[in-house]
Design an enzyme around this catalytic site. Structure first.
Site, PDB file in Angstrom:
ATOM      1  N   GLU A 181       0.012   9.448  12.878  1.00 38.25           N
ATOM      2  CA  GLU A 181       1.002  10.512  12.914  1.00 38.25           C
ATOM      3  C   GLU A 181       1.527  10.720  14.329  1.00 38.25           C
ATOM      4  O   GLU A 181       0.885  10.344  15.311  1.00 38.25           O
ATOM      5  CB  GLU A 181       0.368  11.817  12.411  1.00 38.25           C
ATOM      6  CG  GLU A 181      -0.180  11.751  10.988  1.00 38.25           C
ATOM      7  CD  GLU A 181       0.902  11.865   9.919  1.00 38.25           C
ATOM      8  OE1 GLU A 181       2.099  11.708  10.244  1.00 38.25           O
ATOM      9  OE2 GLU A 181       0.544  12.111   8.754  1.00 38.25           O
ATOM     10  N   ASP A 219      -5.033   1.546   5.431  1.00 34.77           N
ATOM     11  CA  ASP A 219      -5.606   2.884   5.385  1.00 34.77           C
ATOM     12  C   ASP A 219      -6.187   3.215   4.024  1.00 34.77           C
ATOM     13  O   ASP A 219      -6.022   2.476   3.057  1.00 34.77           O
ATOM     14  CB  ASP A 219      -4.551   3.932   5.775  1.00 34.77           C
ATOM     15  CG  ASP A 219      -3.168   3.622   5.198  1.00 34.77           C
ATOM     16  OD1 ASP A 219      -3.095   3.140   4.049  1.00 34.77           O
ATOM     17  OD2 ASP A 219      -2.173   3.844   5.900  1.00 34.77           O
ATOM     18  N   HIS A 239       5.599   7.860  11.157  1.00 31.53           N
ATOM     19  CA  HIS A 239       4.241   7.326  11.175  1.00 31.53           C
ATOM     20  C   HIS A 239       4.212   5.904  10.617  1.00 31.53           C
ATOM     21  O   HIS A 239       5.018   5.524   9.775  1.00 31.53           O
ATOM     22  CB  HIS A 239       3.248   8.243  10.437  1.00 31.53           C
ATOM     23  CG  HIS A 239       3.361   8.246   8.942  1.00 31.53           C
ATOM     24  ND1 HIS A 239       3.667   9.372   8.227  1.00 31.53           N
ATOM     25  CD2 HIS A 239       3.174   7.271   8.018  1.00 31.53           C
ATOM     26  CE1 HIS A 239       3.665   9.093   6.942  1.00 31.53           C
ATOM     27  NE2 HIS A 239       3.380   7.813   6.783  1.00 31.53           N
ATOM     28  N   ASN A 283       8.454  10.939   9.291  1.00 28.90           N
ATOM     29  CA  ASN A 283       8.253  11.430  10.652  1.00 28.90           C
ATOM     30  C   ASN A 283       7.948  10.291  11.627  1.00 28.90           C
ATOM     31  O   ASN A 283       7.575  10.543  12.777  1.00 28.90           O
ATOM     32  CB  ASN A 283       7.139  12.480  10.685  1.00 28.90           C
ATOM     33  CG  ASN A 283       5.784  11.915  10.253  1.00 28.90           C
ATOM     34  OD1 ASN A 283       5.659  10.729   9.923  1.00 28.90           O
ATOM     35  ND2 ASN A 283       4.765  12.765  10.244  1.00 28.90           N
TER      36      ASN A 283
END
Length: 242
Positions: A143, A67, A138, A136
């Site tokens: 996400e 990313d 990811h 979380n």
């Protein structure tokens, strides 16, 4: 799934570097998927050390980063281009044209996503994908959501993610709101996935990802479906596993 737990960060780093180095030594033209953040820094340091000692060469390797932030110049100290130069690329013999990172400043972000997917397809299957995990769940910047996108795409970063990454910036307000990320479908196509997690603050999400229900609300849980998942944990990150 092969889960290995280590009682020190040094041992974890050594194990991660040995897995990657072993692949390169036996397959000099390996295709690597690489990650950023605090987790892989020690692994990259050991790979650089192995190169300097003449134990491995990256000349035939092709690398694809997961990313990049949208809107940061690649020379910005917190861009993932700068990160990879600082921690790995500037210190090894990987040709620049074989080190791929999405362009978060592209004029047409959708076209950039399509270009990145074409490059990955042309390189063939990723042999080893290095991953961390967000609080979380990811992976990359995929996400939690009702549905996940298979290919490279632009994502709106969750506030939890931006707050977690604020330690690398002056404040949470300086963290970009979007990123380009490799899709979950591409990640899961890798022949081997190497998931590395550190710290007690990740213990809950490690348990949920590796032993909980498989759901797009915890993208890392999809790793349970992978036929060759290797997980390296420090003892704190493994603290909530049964």
């Amino acid at each position: 799934m092969n889960i290995l737990t280590f009682d020190s960060g040094d041992k974890l780093n050594e194990a991660g570097a040995n897995i990657i180095a072993g692949l390169i030594q036996t397959q000099p033209t390996a295709v690597l998927g690489l990650a950023t953040g605090g987790t892989p820094v020690g692994i990259y340091e050991r790979l650089v050390s192995g190169f300097r000692r003449g134990l491995l060469s990256f000349r035939g390797v092709t690398a694809f980063n997961l990313d990049e932030y949208v809107g940061l110049d690649r020379q910005h100290p917190q861009s993932y281009y700068s990160y990879m130069q600082k921690h790995l690329f500037a210190h090894i013999d990987l040709p620049a044209e074989q080190a791929h990172i999405p362009d978060g400043n592209a004029a047409d972000l959708q076209a950039e996503c399509e270009r990145y997917d074409r490059l990955i397809a042309e390189a063939g299957q990723i042999d080893l994908q290095l991953l961390g995990i967000g609080h979380n769940g990811h992976i990359g910047f995929n996400e939690p959501a009702h549905a996940l996108i298979r290919g490279t795409h632009v994502v709106d970063l969750a506030e939890e993610t931006r707050k977690a990454n604020a330690r690398f910036f002056g404040s949470a307000d300086e963290v970009p709101k979007q990123a380009i990320t490799m899709g979950v479908g591409t990640i899961l196509k890798a022949k081997t996935i190497l998931l590395v997690v550190r710290g007690a603050d990740k213990a809950d999400i490690v348990r949920r990802a590796l032993t909980g229900p498989i759901t797009t609300e915890c993208p890392a849980s999809l790793l349970q479906t992978h036929p060759h998942l290797v997980v390296l944990l420090d003892k704190d990150a493994a603290g909530r596993l049964p």
